[in-house]
Design a protein around this motif. Sequence first.
Motif, short mmCIF file in Angstrom:
data_model
loop_
_atom_site.label_atom_id
_atom_site.label_comp_id
_atom_site.label_asym_id
_atom_site.label_seq_id
_atom_site.Cartn_x
_atom_site.Cartn_y
_atom_site.Cartn_z
N GLU A 55 0.72 -1.17 -0.12
CA GLU A 55 0.14 0.19 0.01
C GLU A 55 0.84 1.15 0.00
OE1 GLU A 55 -1.74 0.69 4.14
OE2 GLU A 55 -0.99 -1.48 4.38
N ILE A 105 6.89 -1.99 3.96
CA ILE A 105 5.84 -1.32 3.26
C ILE A 105 6.19 -1.26 1.68
CG2 ILE A 105 4.61 0.80 2.63
CD1 ILE A 105 5.20 1.90 5.54
N LEU A 141 1.02 5.17 1.86
CA LEU A 141 0.61 6.05 3.05
C LEU A 141 0.55 7.44 2.79
CD1 LEU A 141 2.82 4.34 5.79
CD2 LEU A 141 0.41 3.72 5.14
N VAL A 201 5.24 7.05 0.85
CA VAL A 201 4.74 7.64 2.05
C VAL A 201 5.02 9.03 1.68
CG1 VAL A 201 5.18 7.89 4.25
CG2 VAL A 201 5.79 5.88 3.52
#
Length: 186
Positions: free
Chosen positions: A13, A34, A15, A43
């Motif tokens: 994913e 991540i 963020l 991110v």
Amino acid sequence: GDTIEVAAGRYTEYLMILKDGLTLRGVGATVTEIVGPGGVATVAPLGPAEIAGFTLEGFHITSDDPNATQYQLGVVADPANEPGALWTVRGCVIEGYMTGIFASDAFDGGQLVIEDTVVSGCKTGMMVVGDAITIRGCTIHDIAGVGIRTSGPTDFSVSDTIITSTGGWAIQRYWGSGVGVPIERV
């Protein structure tokens, strides 16, 4: 601020940071990963949000896009331009991006600290723009281009950091920026 403890595991994913004062803490970069999808920074703050405080700690951050070194950013660190604002990236491993960490907008009292973090396998290790960016205890290696690069007037400090195996300069400063920039034990 709130702290979110993230268990060991692989999280596919990206963020988007929306909440001020948040600490996102993984168990450690060897066990908490991540994996970002292609097309977006893995991110980053959401849009032009003015997030004063954020800490990212203990993650291995990479992309599932095999072309990420051509266009994708790993971590976009962008503190609000206000006194007391502080973003911290600590104890992370970031690899396989066009730019591992894009450290931007640390002006008008905002600060950014990158410490004990490894950046590798990127086109550029870190891009820094701002007046209060501290890089310490990091390792930047196996970079196709420049280890730490500035793209505009910037004052930053680098200490106790290893920069090795780059295709360009270890540190490239924008003309006229960084006069008196402390670079120690690099």
